[in-house]
Structure formats: structure tokens, C-alpha cells
Motif scaffolding. Structure first.
Motif, PDB file in Angstrom:
ATOM      1  N   ILE A 114       0.834  -1.206   0.000  1.00  0.00           N
ATOM      2  CA  ILE A 114       0.000   0.000   0.000  1.00  0.00           C
ATOM      3  C   ILE A 114       0.867   1.255   0.000  1.00  0.00           C
ATOM      4  N   ALA A 115       1.907   1.262   0.814  1.00  0.00           N
ATOM      5  CA  ALA A 115       2.779   2.436   0.908  1.00  0.00           C
ATOM      6  C   ALA A 115       3.435   2.763  -0.417  1.00  0.00           C
ATOM      7  N   ARG A 116       3.735   1.734  -1.204  1.00  0.00           N
ATOM      8  CA  ARG A 116       4.518   1.940  -2.423  1.00  0.00           C
ATOM      9  C   ARG A 116       3.687   1.933  -3.709  1.00  0.00           C
ATOM     10  N   HIS A 117       2.364   1.773  -3.587  1.00  0.00           N
ATOM     11  CA  HIS A 117       1.559   1.557  -4.795  1.00  0.00           C
ATOM     12  C   HIS A 117       1.521   2.766  -5.712  1.00  0.00           C
ATOM     13  N   SER A 118       1.737   3.965  -5.179  1.00  0.00           N
ATOM     14  CA  SER A 118       1.693   5.150  -6.031  1.00  0.00           C
ATOM     15  C   SER A 118       3.050   5.818  -6.190  1.00  0.00           C
ATOM     16  N   ASP A 119       4.125   5.134  -5.788  1.00  0.00           N
ATOM     17  CA  ASP A 119       5.473   5.678  -5.997  1.00  0.00           C
ATOM     18  C   ASP A 119       5.717   5.923  -7.481  1.00  0.00           C
ATOM     19  N   PHE A 120       6.472   6.966  -7.771  1.00  0.00           N
ATOM     20  CA  PHE A 120       6.803   7.246  -9.167  1.00  0.00           C
ATOM     21  C   PHE A 120       7.549   6.065  -9.796  1.00  0.00           C
ATOM     22  N   LYS A 121       8.440   5.457  -9.013  1.00  0.00           N
ATOM     23  CA  LYS A 121       9.179   4.286  -9.484  1.00  0.00           C
ATOM     24  C   LYS A 121       9.330   3.328  -8.316  1.00  0.00           C
ATOM     25  N   LEU A 122       9.126   2.047  -8.566  1.00  0.00           N
ATOM     26  CA  LEU A 122       9.197   1.046  -7.499  1.00  0.00           C
ATOM     27  C   LEU A 122      10.620   0.525  -7.383  1.00  0.00           C
ATOM     28  N   GLU A 123      11.240   0.775  -6.248  1.00  0.00           N
ATOM     29  CA  GLU A 123      12.622   0.356  -6.028  1.00  0.00           C
ATOM     30  C   GLU A 123      12.814  -0.060  -4.572  1.00  0.00           C
ATOM     31  N   GLY A 124      13.838  -0.896  -4.350  1.00  0.00           N
ATOM     32  CA  GLY A 124      14.309  -1.154  -2.994  1.00  0.00           C
ATOM     33  C   GLY A 124      13.575  -2.207  -2.194  1.00  0.00           C
ATOM     34  N   ILE A 125      12.702  -3.005  -2.813  1.00  0.00           N
ATOM     35  CA  ILE A 125      12.016  -4.081  -2.089  1.00  0.00           C
ATOM     36  C   ILE A 125      12.752  -5.386  -2.377  1.00  0.00           C
ATOM     37  N   GLU A 126      13.287  -5.989  -1.362  1.00  0.00           N
ATOM     38  CA  GLU A 126      14.133  -7.171  -1.550  1.00  0.00           C
ATOM     39  C   GLU A 126      13.378  -8.480  -1.375  1.00  0.00           C
ATOM     40  N   ASP A 127      12.390  -8.512  -0.474  1.00  0.00           N
ATOM     41  CA  ASP A 127      11.629  -9.746  -0.261  1.00  0.00           C
ATOM     42  C   ASP A 127      10.804 -10.065  -1.508  1.00  0.00           C
ATOM     43  N   GLU A 128      10.947 -11.267  -2.048  1.00  0.00           N
ATOM     44  CA  GLU A 128      10.331 -11.608  -3.335  1.00  0.00           C
ATOM     45  C   GLU A 128       8.800 -11.573  -3.297  1.00  0.00           C
ATOM     46  N   ARG A 129       8.214 -12.095  -2.217  1.00  0.00           N
ATOM     47  CA  ARG A 129       6.755 -12.126  -2.158  1.00  0.00           C
ATOM     48  C   ARG A 129       6.192 -10.715  -1.992  1.00  0.00           C
ATOM     49  N   THR A 130       6.859  -9.906  -1.196  1.00  0.00           N
ATOM     50  CA  THR A 130       6.426  -8.517  -1.028  1.00  0.00           C
ATOM     51  C   THR A 130       6.547  -7.766  -2.343  1.00  0.00           C
ATOM     52  N   LEU A 131       7.639  -7.988  -3.058  1.00  0.00           N
ATOM     53  CA  LEU A 131       7.829  -7.329  -4.351  1.00  0.00           C
ATOM     54  C   LEU A 131       6.761  -7.762  -5.343  1.00  0.00           C
ATOM     55  N   LEU A 132       6.421  -9.049  -5.347  1.00  0.00           N
ATOM     56  CA  LEU A 132       5.368  -9.544  -6.239  1.00  0.00           C
ATOM     57  C   LEU A 132       4.066  -8.781  -5.998  1.00  0.00           C
ATOM     58  N   HIS A 133       3.684  -8.643  -4.732  1.00  0.00           N
ATOM     59  CA  HIS A 133       2.412  -7.984  -4.437  1.00  0.00           C
ATOM     60  C   HIS A 133       2.486  -6.477  -4.639  1.00  0.00           C
ATOM     61  N   ALA A 134       3.645  -5.887  -4.411  1.00  0.00           N
ATOM     62  CA  ALA A 134       3.804  -4.454  -4.680  1.00  0.00           C
ATOM     63  C   ALA A 134       3.662  -4.177  -6.175  1.00  0.00           C
ATOM     64  N   ARG A 135       4.229  -5.055  -6.984  1.00  0.00           N
ATOM     65  CA  ARG A 135       4.083  -4.913  -8.437  1.00  0.00           C
ATOM     66  C   ARG A 135       2.656  -5.194  -8.882  1.00  0.00           C
ATOM     67  N   LEU A 136       2.037  -6.198  -8.266  1.00  0.00           N
ATOM     68  CA  LEU A 136       0.695  -6.598  -8.681  1.00  0.00           C
ATOM     69  C   LEU A 136      -0.328  -5.490  -8.406  1.00  0.00           C
ATOM     70  N   ILE A 137      -0.250  -4.846  -7.229  1.00  0.00           N
ATOM     71  CA  ILE A 137      -1.217  -3.785  -6.931  1.00  0.00           C
ATOM     72  C   ILE A 137      -0.996  -2.595  -7.851  1.00  0.00           C
ATOM     73  N   ARG A 138       0.238  -2.322  -8.226  1.00  0.00           N
ATOM     74  CA  ARG A 138       0.490  -1.224  -9.166  1.00  0.00           C
ATOM     75  C   ARG A 138      -0.122  -1.536 -10.528  1.00  0.00           C
TER      76      ARG A 138
END
Length: 254
Positions: A114-138
Motif C-alpha cells: 500500500i505504501a509503495r503503490h503510487s510511488d513514481f518508481k518502485l525500487e528497494g524491495i528485496e523480499d520476493e513475495r512482497t515485491l510480487l504484491h507491490a508490483r501486482l497492486i500497481r
């Protein structure tokens, strides 16, 4: 994870706002639209049942800060409130997340997505499952925003009729960013055409093939472009370039 319970609680949360107000109504439709887009993308990706439900839950909660933004400022503009940060604050700092999901096992992942869903660019998430969901919500957020741009009145979206939008020019800085296949900086947008082009630049920040598949199936790029009558000759020429670029980009689709 009880998704139906979360939706019931969300409906109760909405009782704090005027559901008949245009911006609130649009944001409710968008929230449920993103929830459905999250489900579709996750299922097409072949994710586990838990991850499909988790994707939908994030979709349901991703814009919770928007409703207070509308109530306070009657605006979606990012300079009046960081809605993602505010959503995280009320969900996790104030503890509202427990109203929607009783378990805390996924709190860190939900918070980051949720915190990163509207970031101009998605960077710095190392955990794979968290990154998957951060990308998916975007992706899901952009996918439903495509629906909004082809269904809702242009005047509701931009505050002026479509014919007025098409008389304006695209600012050189905004066109240059688009030509570099970049998202458009909010601070660079000056004209209504800048805003319209920024919606099309969303397609340069899609993460998954499955999302591109849906974009192609629904012909979102062509339909968004075709909503505006481009009476300004320069704008009309530039939008044909935009059409060609997006056709190639979306056609490749990962």
C-alpha cells in the motif's frame, strides 16, 4: 484471511463518507475495480489461493486514504495529501487494519504494498513475495484506471469537456518524458493534455505479461486515445506518434 469479512468492514467504513458525492462514488467503484483486477491478474499468473486473496485484500485497502483526502480537500491531487502514506498511517499506526483482517501474519507485506503503490518508481524491495504484491497492486491500479478513463465522463476526470482538452497542447517536457517511455512527473503536468498523456504513460510501468494481456484484450490504449477529439493540429500529430509507440510497446507485452 476472510475476504468477505474485509469487504463487509469496508462497507461500514464508507458510511463515514457521502457515497453520493461524485469523487467518493468514483473512488468506491475504483476500489472494487482494483480488487477485481487484482484477482484477475493473480489468477492468470497461477498464484496460490492465499496469494490471490491477499492480492484482493491489498486492492480493497490500497486507496483507503483517498476517502479522507476527498473529505478534507475535495481533490485527488498529490500535492494536497500523500494518500498512500496516510492510508498506511490509519491502517497500521492507528490500528485500523485489524478491522479488516484479524490476523497480523501479512501486515508487513500489506503495509509495503500500500505504501509503495503510487510511488513514481518502485525500487528497494528485496523480499520476493512482497515485491510480487507491490508490483501486482500497481498493475491492478493502472488496469482499473484504464477502465475509468474509457467509462467515466472526461469532464468528471479532468474538469473540462473532451473537446476543450483536445484544443490544448502537450507541454514539451511531458512529451519528451513520454518519448523516453517514462511515467510523467506530476510536477511537469501543466495542460489538460499533459494529464491525458500521463494516463497513457501508465503503460510503460506495467510489470506482468498477464496485465498486458488484459490491456490488449480490452483495447485500452486505443480507446483512451480515441476519447479526445484532437482539434489542435500539433496535438493531433503528436497523438498519432503516441498511438504508434503504444501499439508497439503493448504488442510486445513483456
Amino acid at each position: 484471511m476472510d475476504l468477505q469479512y474485509a469487504k463487509k468492514q469496508f462497507e461500514q467504513y464508507l458510511d463515514n463518507y457521502d457515497r453520493k458525492a461524485d469523487k467518493v462514488r468514483l473512488k468506491i467503484a475504483h476500489t472494487y475495480g482494483v480488487t477485481e483486477c487484482s484477482r484477475q491478474i493473480a489468477q492468470r499468473m497461477g498464484l496460490s489461493e492465499e496469494d490471490i486473496k491477499l492480492a484482493q485484500l491489498i486492492g480493497l485497502l490500497h486507496d483507503i486514504g483517498r476517502f479522507e483526502q476527498i473529505k478534507r480537500f475535495d481533490s485527488f491531487e498529490p500535492d494536497v495529501m500523500d494518500h498512500a502514506a496516510f492510508g498506511v498511517e490509519i491502517l497500521f499506526e492507528e490500528g485500523m487494519v485489524r478491522q479488516f483482517v484479524r490476523e497480523d501474519a501479512w501486515d508487513g507485506l500489506i503495509r509495503t504494498a500500500i505504501a509503495r503503490h503510487s510511488d513514481f518508481k518502485l525500487e528497494g524491495i528485496e523480499d520476493e513475495r512482497t515485491l510480487l504484491h507491490a508490483r501486482l497492486i500497481r498493475d491492478a491500479d493502472k488496469l482499473d484506471n484504464c477502465r475509468v478513463k474509457v467509462v467515466d465522463p472526461v469532464e468528471t476526470i479532468l474538469g473540462v469537456p473532451a473537446k476543450d482538452v483536445g484544443r490544448e497542447e502537450i507541454s514539451p517536457e511531458v512529451m519528451e518524458q513520454f518519448m523516453r517511455k517514462e511515467s510523467i512527473l506530476s510536477s511537469a503536468r501543466k495542460t489538460k493534455m499533459d494529464y491525458w498523456l500521463s494516463y497513457l504513460a501508465y503503460f510503460f510501468d506495467i510489470n506482468y505479461k498477464e496485465t498486458f494481456d488484459i490491456i490488449r484484450e480490452k483495447r485500452y490504449a486505443e480507446r483512451i486515445i480515441d476519447r479526445i477529439p484532437y482539434a489542435n493540429p500539433r496535438t493531433a500529430r503528436e497523438m498519432e506518434t503516441v498511438r504508434e509507440m503504444l501499439a508497439a510497446h503493448i504488442g510486445r507485452g513483456m
